[in-house]
Design an enzyme around this catalytic site. Structure first.
Site, PDB file in Angstrom:
ATOM      1  CG  ASP A  45      -0.416  -0.573   2.400  1.00  0.00           C
ATOM      2  OD1 ASP A  45       0.600  -1.270   2.447  1.00  0.00           O
ATOM      3  OD2 ASP A  45      -1.173  -0.364   3.416  1.00  0.00           O
ATOM      4  CD1 TRP A 197       4.492  -3.606 -49.819  1.00  0.00           C
ATOM      5  CD2 TRP A 197       5.930  -2.637 -50.799  1.00  0.00           C
ATOM      6  NE1 TRP A 197       4.827  -4.420 -50.608  1.00  0.00           N
ATOM      7  CE2 TRP A 197       5.827  -3.764 -51.355  1.00  0.00           C
ATOM      8  CE3 TRP A 197       7.079  -1.869 -51.404  1.00  0.00           C
ATOM      9  CZ2 TRP A 197       6.426  -4.108 -52.540  1.00  0.00           C
ATOM     10  CZ3 TRP A 197       7.719  -2.061 -52.431  1.00  0.00           C
ATOM     11  CH2 TRP A 197       7.355  -3.374 -53.158  1.00  0.00           C
ATOM     12  CG  ASP A 364       1.692 -15.488 -55.516  1.00  0.00           C
ATOM     13  OD1 ASP A 364       1.047 -14.551 -55.766  1.00  0.00           O
ATOM     14  OD2 ASP A 364       2.366 -15.809 -54.567  1.00  0.00           O
ATOM     15  CG  ASP A 365      -2.239 -12.236 -58.457  1.00  0.00           C
ATOM     16  OD1 ASP A 365      -3.304 -12.693 -59.038  1.00  0.00           O
ATOM     17  OD2 ASP A 365      -2.093 -11.014 -58.243  1.00  0.00           O
ATOM     18  NE  ARG A 441      -0.921  -5.472 -56.739  1.00  0.00           N
ATOM     19  CZ  ARG A 441      -0.718  -6.957 -56.830  1.00  0.00           C
ATOM     20  NH1 ARG A 441      -1.530  -7.671 -56.320  1.00  0.00           N
ATOM     21  NH2 ARG A 441       0.405  -7.387 -57.232  1.00  0.00           N
ATOM     22  CE  LYS A 474       1.821 -14.913 -51.032  1.00  0.00           C
ATOM     23  NZ  LYS A 474       3.004 -14.735 -52.194  1.00  0.00           N
ATOM     24  CD1 TRP A 475      -6.514 -13.624 -46.203  1.00  0.00           C
ATOM     25  CD2 TRP A 475      -7.563 -15.629 -46.597  1.00  0.00           C
ATOM     26  NE1 TRP A 475      -7.640 -13.084 -46.318  1.00  0.00           N
ATOM     27  CE2 TRP A 475      -8.484 -14.264 -46.293  1.00  0.00           C
ATOM     28  CE3 TRP A 475      -8.319 -16.734 -46.873  1.00  0.00           C
ATOM     29  CZ2 TRP A 475      -9.617 -14.356 -46.201  1.00  0.00           C
ATOM     30  CZ3 TRP A 475      -9.489 -16.752 -46.976  1.00  0.00           C
ATOM     31  CH2 TRP A 475     -10.355 -15.638 -46.575  1.00  0.00           C
ATOM     32  CG  ASP A 476      -1.333 -11.065 -51.047  1.00  0.00           C
ATOM     33  OD1 ASP A 476      -1.309 -10.180 -49.900  1.00  0.00           O
ATOM     34  OD2 ASP A 476      -0.673 -11.061 -51.905  1.00  0.00           O
ATOM     35  CG  MET A 477      -5.954  -7.308 -47.053  1.00  0.00           C
ATOM     36  SD  MET A 477      -5.405  -6.039 -46.047  1.00  0.00           S
ATOM     37  CE  MET A 477      -6.971  -5.352 -45.604  1.00  0.00           C
ATOM     38  CG  ASP A 544       5.165  -8.169 -51.274  1.00  0.00           C
ATOM     39  OD1 ASP A 544       5.081  -9.323 -50.578  1.00  0.00           O
ATOM     40  OD2 ASP A 544       4.551  -7.375 -51.522  1.00  0.00           O
TER      41      ASP A 544
END
Ligand code: DGJ
Length: 725
Positions: A45, A197, A364-365, A441, A474-477, A544
């Site tokens: 205290d 980035w 990939d993409d 983009r 591969k979960w991209d954003m 990247d």
């Protein structure tokens, strides 16, 4: 002298080595008495005895000298009467905005509850104890529950907050953080992971100064330059000495991580959902829960903090199906082909990959719809059979026939302006009706706060995963959220949080329905490298930027908090595509072996010698994979940190030490690299030699580094333990 700060209760929340002591004042305010190493004490205290009173500071409850602003508070309210930054703020329908929650009761139990709709750490009754402290504001007719869990053996505390509205009216939450820590001192350095980035998670450290400082995100994602991590360290703290208080938020959206130094040299550390552009309309009878904050105290520097986070995340956050599972060595075709591929090209890459010992082929993409550049087709997730030279499943079969696993890239949260999905559902994007939404983009962000959008993503992903033999996603954003208004919500300041809840719901459903699929998340690299994503996706693509030298800073920063087994690290071509740097294959390999090794280059263009070298790298990596991915990771102290980087991986038997020089310097003497945290009285044989070192020698004298004969030279040592003396 009157003591207003009399404690009615004191709680010592303790882990194996640490302690978080709280006190309840007679007034019902909760104070933080102590946070740090576990100590023997006879009551704490005195830590908050209000001896000196500052002028021009409001009294509390009409008691002269009872000044809340001088006390370290667990969860301070807005303006009542502490005028530092509050931990919460509500707005009531009658226009009032004050609230004042005081201690009501508490409940201590073994184990830990889940947090509704949010990812959170987990642990059973054996490893975690929780205290739920209930506070009430009778005028507002609301209850607040602050849950603090102590993970004993892990030396970790977690905290989250729940508010419940028992009134008949809707209450607007304008701010509700997850963590508030007050210190009656300001002699700290603030550590953050920042960048941009292609140069994410660089460690930034500076002494605290008066005012508010820190990091936040308003980007709809945690962000490339905004990791939801903050630490306060004693000024002399190094990798291995000095006290560290580190906090991390299990959340992937807009957040704030601030330290505020006030007029009296007190520091307030805050972490939670960013109150900027945030509101939540809490209906009568409803509750709201914040994300969870993870809090670590380490007495022995940044390495200890990092190792504490690593172990905790591996065992108490990451999907147990993958926590310990060795990650496959992959080839990703992105930097090899970008959008320019066809079936023969993919198969030639797969052939080379299989012959080199690579285990997973990632497409990939560019495999779907009319996607030949980043200008179109996001949202049109039907395989482009013309480009793939047949069905996706037939390609997968052929690739798997070569002995490889198969992985696929998706970017489900986005839609291209030029896509069938956008033409059919232009109202599915995030926008405000009177304004033209911005493209980034060439794409828009789907409004994940809409249930029909969530359902659409769940359905096409379910269809994709159930009709194809896919082992990895591969979960991209690839963009942040602008135009963050809403075309459908009555209260568009709820959008940011509702988006993240929608994302988590989607990920929860997909990862539960396809438990064997390894998910790696990516947001244009490390734009969402946070514990919220880690809960669903045991791997994250940190950047990247695949240049070995830039990766030194990125990977050192990421591994300060996140386990190396979460980092995707690829060997790419030279000159490097991001910075045009030439580094040797050996240096690229040593740097990529800091985490989960992958290749991202056109394997068909390699020379015979390069292929031979890669074969050897892969054999070595497979032999040591368990150690490299899951062994204890320690950053080593180098002679010149602006020009060198070194780290050590260790298990009970083997140690791998890696060292990289950036630029070569003329006319210098060779230096030594000292190892750390080795067991005492052990002998280690240096692989490739007959030399045996004691652990003392390795830690006190160190291994001799070759003088750099060229720029970007890397060295790797492997040591095997012989016997215990
Ligand atoms: C950004 C990612 O970070 C890259 O690795 C690649 O997948 C591209 N997106 C594809 O568009």
């Amino acid at each position: 002298m009157i003591h207003f700060n009399k404690l009615t209760k004191q709680f010592d929340l303790v882990t194996k080595n640490n302690q978080f002591s709280l006190g309840i004042l007679e007034s019902g305010h909760i104070v933080e008495l102590y946070f740090g190493k576990k100590i023997a004490h006879n009551g704490l205290d005195y830590c908050i005895e209000n001896n000196a009173h500052a002028s021009y500071m409001a009294d509390t409850d009409s008691k002269k000298g009872f000044q809340l602003e001088l006390l370290p508070l667990l969860f301070p309210s807005f303006g009542n009467p502490d005028l530092r930054s509050s931990a919460y703020q509500f707005y009531f329908q009658n226009g009032e905005k004050l609230s004042d929650f005081r201690y009501n009761s508490h409940h201590i139990y073994r184990g830990k509850k889940e947090i509704t709709d949010l990812p959170a750490s987990f642990g059973n009754k054996e490893i975690v104890t929780t205290i739920d402290i209930s506070l009430k504001d009778d005028i507002a007719q609301m209850e607040m529950i602050i849950s603090i869990s102590t993970f004993d053996d892990y030396d970790v505390f977690t905290q989250h907050v729940k508010v419940q509205n028992f009134s008949k009216e809707t209450v607007t939450i304008e701010k509700l953080l997850s963590l508030n820590l007050d210190f009656m001192r300001d002699d700290f350095d603030l550590c953050l992971l920042t960048g941009a980035w292609s140069r994410e998670t660089h460690l930034q450290r500076h002494p605290l100064h008066r005012g508010i400082q820190g990091i936040d995100s308003k980007r709809g994602a945690s962000g490339h330059g905004q990791n939801p991590f903050v630490a306060l360290v004693d000024p002399g703290t190094t990798l291995d000495d000095g006290q560290v208080i580190g906090a991390n938020l299990i959340y992937s959206g807009n957040f704030v991580a601030h330290a505020e130094v006030d007029m009296y040299q007190q520091t307030r550390l805050q972490l939670g959902i960013n109150p900027h552009d945030f509101e939540w309309h809490l209906l009568s009878g409803k509750s709201f829960e914040t994300p969870e904050a993870v809090l670590v105290f380490a007495e022995n520097g940044l390495n200890k903090m990092a190792q504490t986070f690593h172990r905790f995340y591996k065992e108490c956050l990451i999907n147990p199906n993958f926590a310990d599972k060795e990650r496959p060595i992959l080839i990703n075709n992105w930097e090899a082909t970008y959008f320019d591929f066809n079936r023969p090209k993919l198969l030639s890459l797969a052939n080379e990959a299989a012959s080199l010992g690579i285990e997973l082929f990632v497409l990939d993409d560019g495999w779907f719809g009319n996607r030949h550049s980043d200008k179109s087709a996001l949202g049109d997730w039907q395989p482009n059979e013309k480009k793939l030279g047949g069905s996706l499943q037939s390609l997968i079969r052929e690739i798997k026939g070569k002995g490889l696993l198969f992985g696929l890239w998706v970017e489900p949260e986005m839609v291209s302006k030029d896509s069938e999905l956008f033409r059919t559902h232009p109202d599915w994007i995030i926008y405000e009706k009177r304004r033209v939404p911005q493209e980034s983009r060439n794409q828009y962000v789907l409004d994940l706060s809409k249930i029909e959008v969530q359902q659409h993503i769940i359905s096409f992903m379910t269809e994709l995963l159930s009709s194809h033999s896919i082992d990895y996603i591969k979960w991209d954003m690839n963009r942040n959220i602008t135009d963050a208004g809403s075309s459908h919500l009555l209260h568009s300041k709820e959008l940011g949080h509702r988006y993240i809840l929608g994302l988590y719901r989607i990920l929860d459903q997909l990862t539960s329905a396809f438990p064997h699929v390894l998910f790696e998340s990516c947001a244009g690299g490390g734009g969402r490298y946070d514990p919220g994503m880690l809960f669903y996706t045991p791997q994250i693509w940190p950047s990247d930027d695949t240049d070995a030298i830039e990766r030194l800073s990125i990977q050192s920063g990421s591994s300060l908090v996140y386990p190396p087994s979460t980092m995707g690290c690829h060997i790419s071509a030279i000159p490097n595509h991001q910075v045009a740097r030439n580094t040797s294959l050996s240096t690229r390999s040593i740097v990529a072996q800091q985490g989960n090794l992958g290749y991202e280059l056109d394997l068909t263009q390699l020379t015979f010698e390069e292929k031979q070298e890669i074969r050897k790298q892969i054999i070595l990596y497979k032999n040591e994979r368990k150690l490299l991915q899951f062994g204890m990771h320690t950053q080593l102290t180098v002679n010149d940190s602006s020009n060198e980087c070194a780290w050590q991986k260790q298990n009970s038997q083997t140690i791998v030490v890696s060292h990289v020089y950036k630029l070569a310097k003329p006319n210098v003497l060779s230096k030594r690299i000292k190892l750390k945290q080795l067991p005492k009285k052990c002998n280690y044989k240096l692989q490739g030699t007959n030399k045996v070192y004691t652990s003392d020698e390795l830690m006190i004298i160190g291994l001799s580094l070759p003088n750099p004969t060229s720029d970007f030279m890397a060295t790797r040592f492997t040591l095997e333990k012989l016997n215990e003396k």
